[in-house]
Write an enzyme that holds these catalytic residues in place. Structure first.
Site, PDB file in Angstrom:
ATOM      1  N   HIS A 226      -5.896  -6.042  -1.581  1.00 24.33           N
ATOM      2  CA  HIS A 226      -4.945  -4.949  -1.399  1.00 24.33           C
ATOM      3  C   HIS A 226      -3.699  -5.362  -0.621  1.00 24.33           C
ATOM      4  CE1 HIS A 226      -3.711  -0.820  -1.403  1.00 24.33           C
ATOM      5  NE2 HIS A 226      -3.801  -0.685  -0.099  1.00 24.33           N
TER       6      HIS A 226
ATOM      7  N   SER B  37       0.826  -1.198   0.000  1.00 25.98           N
ATOM      8  CA  SER B  37       0.000   0.000   0.000  1.00 25.98           C
ATOM      9  C   SER B  37       0.873   1.266   0.000  1.00 25.98           C
ATOM     10  CB  SER B  37      -0.956  -0.046   1.197  1.00 25.98           C
ATOM     11  OG  SER B  37      -1.918   0.985   1.130  1.00 25.98           O
TER      12      SER B  37
ATOM     13  N   ASP C 182      -7.889  -5.943  -6.222  1.00 26.51           N
ATOM     14  CA  ASP C 182      -7.699  -4.694  -5.470  1.00 26.51           C
ATOM     15  C   ASP C 182      -8.018  -3.511  -6.368  1.00 26.51           C
ATOM     16  OD1 ASP C 182      -6.870  -2.692  -3.671  1.00 26.51           O
ATOM     17  OD2 ASP C 182      -4.838  -2.742  -4.488  1.00 26.51           O
TER      18      ASP C 182
END
Length: 437
Positions: A415, A180, A362
């Site tokens: 994610h 991320s 994601d």
């Protein structure tokens, strides 16, 4: 005389309190509240002080490799946000324990062993950063708020001090990993370590490469690629997508307010996707207070980490933070790296290996955007697009570039690695061992 005695006692007490919360403390943790029996792995927790006065106290969890800690790689794992505790990595993504998912009844949530911990093949440092994240704190008010480039320097300082106190790991192959928002910080950190090895800091860190999952790279680009991704996943119609392409010309974030037609189309797109869970689009958008919600595990973790006995077992400095929060997004922070692509380029030129992976479900940082910035590096291909397998099943797709960069998707992944633990572990195990996916 009495006053002198009292003053001396008070001074000594102050010194003892200072030393008890002083930097570079480390403790072995043999058991944890909520886990049945002794821990089946070696866990150390502690603080390393960084800054001129070591005012910033960075908290870490260190777990030795379960295979061969003397020779296995050492991995520093960072969580995103900025402001998400590294406990996210330890308990959900790639650590040896997880929170047991059961309805909260007022007692301490339980922990259970996991099957696909990356500590089976590497030792891992999980670091709470920036300051204000997890159990990390500052003893004084910070003069400058944390920033992307500043964190690269602070983490570099942390590593040198940590390795100075764990010299038995100084020769192990060293890697940095995260997901991320770490995509903004880790490439800069790798460059910082690389420069430090040549310029200032001895002994050098045995840096070999880095691994990034669904990494943020350039905010506007990451967001712009959500639209073609949404179209490819049948979340918006062909007609809306074609209109957006024609009128917005590929720019869907920070739209020129004079382009009212584009703004209207972006509004239509948002209506179609606002109830989509962008972290894993096939899971429901829900609140974490519902036991049926995937995010319920995060609520259980909050109860667990705020328990006094848990914090005592982890050797958290009493009174150093208020309530523990898994992701504290209110940290004052300067996003001073606008694009991490130049850092990737420099790190590849310097010869460091990298694995960039994307869960293909994601929508926070879609794989389309990740592929786009990798293509912009103009590296030649040495192994073109192909499936990578677990047994006789396709686990995702991969391609390998020159300059030691590889890209992989995780089929059905989200994610972070937590959504596909087996596939994530096998991918990591192969890459860290130098095997092709």
């Amino acid at each position: 005389m009495a006053n002198d005695y009292v003053s001396t006692v008070l001074l000594l007490l102050s010194l003892l309190i200072f030393l008890s919360q002083r930097t570079d403390s480390a403790s072995i943790v043999k058991s944890l509240p909520g886990f049945d029996g002794p821990l089946p792995f070696e866990l150390e927790t502690g603080y390393i002080g960084v800054g001129e006065e070591e005012e910033v106290q960075l908290f870490y969890y260190f777990i030795k490799s379960e295979r061969n800690p003397q020779e296995d790689p050492l991995l520093l794992w960072l969580s995103g946000g900025p402001g998400c505790s590294s406990i996210s990595g330890l308990l959900y993504e790639n650590g040896p324990v997880n929170v047991k998912i059961e309805v909260y009844n007022g007692t301490l949530p339980s922990l259970v062993s996991t099957t696909y911990s990356w500590t089976k093949v590497s030792s891992i440092i999980y670091l709470d950063q920036p300051v204000g994240t997890g159990f990390s704190y500052s003893r004084t008010k910070l003069v400058n708020k944390p920033s992307d480039s500043g964190e690269a320097k602070r983490i570099h300082e942390f590593l040198h001090k940590w390795l100075g106190k764990h010299q038995e790991f100084s020769s192990n192959p060293f890697y940095v990993g995260g997901d991320s928002y770490c995509g903004m910080v880790i490439p800069a950190l790798v460059q910082e370590i690389s420069k430090g090895n040549y310029v200032c800091c001895k002994p050098p860190i045995n840096l070999q490469g880095y691994i990034l999952g669904n990494p943020s790279t350039e905010n506007e680009v990451d967001i712009n690629y959500r639209i073609p991704y949404a179209h490819g996943m049948a979340l918006i119609s062909d007609e809306l997508y074609e209109s957006m392409k024609r009128i917005c010309k590929g720019k869907y974030e920070n739209v020129d307010p004079r382009n009212t037609k584009c703004l209207k189309l972006v509004g239509e797109y948002q209506k179609c996707t606002k109830r989509i869970n962008k972290a894993l689009i096939i899971t429901p958008e829900c609140v974490d207070t519902s036991p049926d919600c995937y995010m319920y595990r995060y609520l259980l973790t909050t109860y667990w980490a705020n328990d006094e006995n848990v914090q005592r077992a982890l050797h958290v400095n009493k009174g150093s933070i208020g309530e523990w929060v898994r992701c504290y997004f209110e940290i004052p922070y300067n996003h001073d790296i606008k694009s991490s692509v130049p850092y990737h380029m420099n790190n590849s030129i310097d010869g460091y290996a990298s694995l960039i992976f994307s869960g293909d479900h994601d929508m926070e940082v879609p794989y389309l955007g990740t592929q786009a910035w990798i293509r912009s590096l103009n590296y030649s291909l040495i192994d073109d697009w192909r499936p990578w397998m677990i047994g006789d099943q396709i686990a995702g797709y991969t391609r390998t570039y020159a300059n030691k960069m590889a890209f992989a998707t995780i089929k059905g992944g989200g994610h972070t690695p937590e959504y596909k633990p087996e596939e994530s572990y096998i991918m990591f195990q192969r890459w860290i061992s130098g095997q092709p996916l």
